[in-house]
Design a protein around this motif. Structure first.
Motif, short mmCIF file in Angstrom:
data_model
loop_
_atom_site.label_atom_id
_atom_site.label_comp_id
_atom_site.label_asym_id
_atom_site.label_seq_id
_atom_site.Cartn_x
_atom_site.Cartn_y
_atom_site.Cartn_z
N GLU A 1 -7.99 0.01 0.85
CA GLU A 1 -8.79 -1.21 0.76
C GLU A 1 -8.02 -2.36 0.13
N ALA A 2 -7.22 -2.08 -0.90
CA ALA A 2 -6.46 -3.14 -1.55
C ALA A 2 -5.48 -3.80 -0.59
N ASP B 1 -7.34 -5.92 1.98
CA ASP B 1 -7.73 -7.23 1.44
C ASP B 1 -6.55 -8.20 1.50
#
Length: 470
Positions: free
Chosen positions: A37-38, A41
């Motif tokens: 997810e990081a 993003d």
């Protein structure tokens, strides 16, 4: 909720000679295993349902704005030239400019056959996918330039290798997938216009300050010199340093038969297909110079009079050993607490490595223990260590930040080969807890306190050979 990405596909705007356009081959029952997810993003990917992510990262669904293609390249494999390789089981979905301003490729590995598959099925099984996910993200956490893992997805289909195995797809992210082999294919074919266009593209994308082909060569040599020194400083062995696995961006790519040294020996080889030790730990500096010589040879072919530029190219490549030595000394000097090591300090490093090799001391644990004042316990011949340590302590006596520097330069944990194999075996059986534990510990390699994962393997646990996994 569908997955969207801010695609801007510059490579797809190059002529058709550089790639083959095709969509990924859909799979039966995609299931998302893990999503970074990081990283998502940073790439500017939209929030999406797990089902939508699984569809995109398995190749079932092609997101709007993507332009899937398989890239063409050639390459020297273990010193033998193959005039055409290319993405045999991967597709470049497209490029995005992240929230950090950096342009990156998003690629699917294991997405099905392409015109470059060479009789392969174009698929991947779960083991290599999870290996690359773990090791590439570990390398990122170590601060070493690398491709990264965005997602891993099960396909719901069986893969036939030596046995029947679960199929999977890795979504890989890189600043580009340009390789030495990308230049070699056009040089070999005598396609000077395409070679010049590729050179201009690489300069604009990666080294905009570079002055022409020789400027590009100089920058790639610098990047690769730093990269190999970084590998050496953590005991990493790439295993397949073929020119098609050597990036223009200076990122580590293709985590097939790679491994990290346990008991230190300079000539360690893990790769099952490296029968001669070509890509042994200690040989990596020499091989990267050889690879850069192949890049130089290719870049020269775009000149009207290539011979007129041979001297310039030779000077750039011949400067590499000194660049590698300097980068190596900086890295290993930091592991001894020396912020500004001198050439004379190289002998001190070599003495310690020789002592480690004589005793079979664990590479990672020895340097970690040295940073914490406990290295004496890593050696059976403590008198020999004490003799070395006396000189070392005298050298670092005036270094106020020695211990902090050492702890920043020597990780407490690396993705050990036996732990990866245990993780893969568990995942094939449906247990992902070892994978999650490894990822958590490796995310902070300089501060983790997972003593079990930090421990060197016992004789029974050692994994002496790694396999490509294709």
């Amino acid at each position: 909720m569908t997955l969207t990405a801010p695609f801007d596909n510059t490579y797809a705007r190059l002529p058709a000679a550089f790639y083959t356009r095709l969509d990924p081959k859909p799979v039966k029952a995609p299931q998302l295993l893990v999503y970074n997810e990081a990283l998502g993003d940073i790439l500017g990917l939209s929030a999406a349902s797990e089902e939508a992510q699984a569809a995109v990262f398995s190749g079932v669904s092609v997101p709007e704005g993507a332009s899937p293609l398989a890239q063409l390249y050639a390459g020297h494999q273990f010193g033998s030239f193959n005039p055409q390789l290319g993405d045999g089981r991967a597709l470049l979905l497209g490029e995005v400019v992240g929230t950090d301003g950096i342009r990156r490729d998003i690629q699917l590995k294991g997405s099905g056959p392409t015109p470059y598959s060479r009789m392969g099925d174009g698929r991947a099984w779960l083991g290599p996918v999870l290996r690359e996910y773990v090791v590439s993200e570990a390398m990122h956490a170590l601060g070493i330039p690398t491709t990264r893992a965005l997602a891993a997805t099960l396909t719901g289909e069986d893969i036939i290798r030596e046995t029947v195995l679960p199929g999977a797809v890795l979504t890989r992210v890189a600043q580009s997938h340009l390789r030495v082999g990308t230049f070699q294919v056009f040089a070999h074919r005598g396609q000077r216009a395409e070679l010049k266009q590729l050179t201009d593209y690489a300069i604009e994308r990666h080294y905009p300050e570079a002055d022409g082909p020789m400027g590009l060569l100089r920058e790639v040599c610098k990047a690769q010199a730093d990269l190999v020194a970084a590998w050496m400083s953590v005991g990493f062995i790439h295993g397949v340093m073929n020119t098609d696995n050597c990036t223009i961006s200076g990122e580590t790519i293709d985590y097939g038969p790679c491994a990290f040294i346990d008991d230190y020996h300079s000539d360690t080889v893990f790769s099952s297909i490296d029968q001669t030790g070509r890509y042994a730990y200690s040989n990596q500096p020499r091989i990267i110079v050889w690879n850069m010589a192949q890049l130089a040879t290719s870049l020269l072919q775009q000149y009207d009079d290539p011979q007129s530029m041979v001297a310039a190219a030779t000077e750039i490549v011949h400067a590499m050993p000194a660049q590698i030595e300097a980068a190596w000394l900086k890295r290993f000097g930091a592991k001894l607490g020396l912020a500004n090591p001198t050439p004379e300090d190289a002998a001190m490093v070599e003495r310690l490595l020789a002592l480690m090799q004589e005793e079979g001391a664990d590479f990672t644990n020895t340097f970690d223990a040295l940073a914490r004042g406990e290295a004496r316990d890593q050696f059976l011949d403590r008198d020999a260590f004490d003799l070395w340590a006396k000189d070392w302590r005298a050298r670092v006596a005036d270094e106020d930040t020695a211990q902090a520097l050492m702890q920043q330069a020597s990780p407490r944990i690396i993705p050990r080969n036996h732990r990866i194999e245990e993780m893969i075996a568990a995942a094939v059986a449906g247990d992902y807890a070892p994978f999650e534990r490894l990822m958590q510990a490796l995310a902070d390699p300089f501060n983790t306190d997972d003593a079990e994962l930090m421990r060197a393997p016992t004789k029974e646990q050692r994994v002496p050979a790694t396999f490509c996994g294709t």
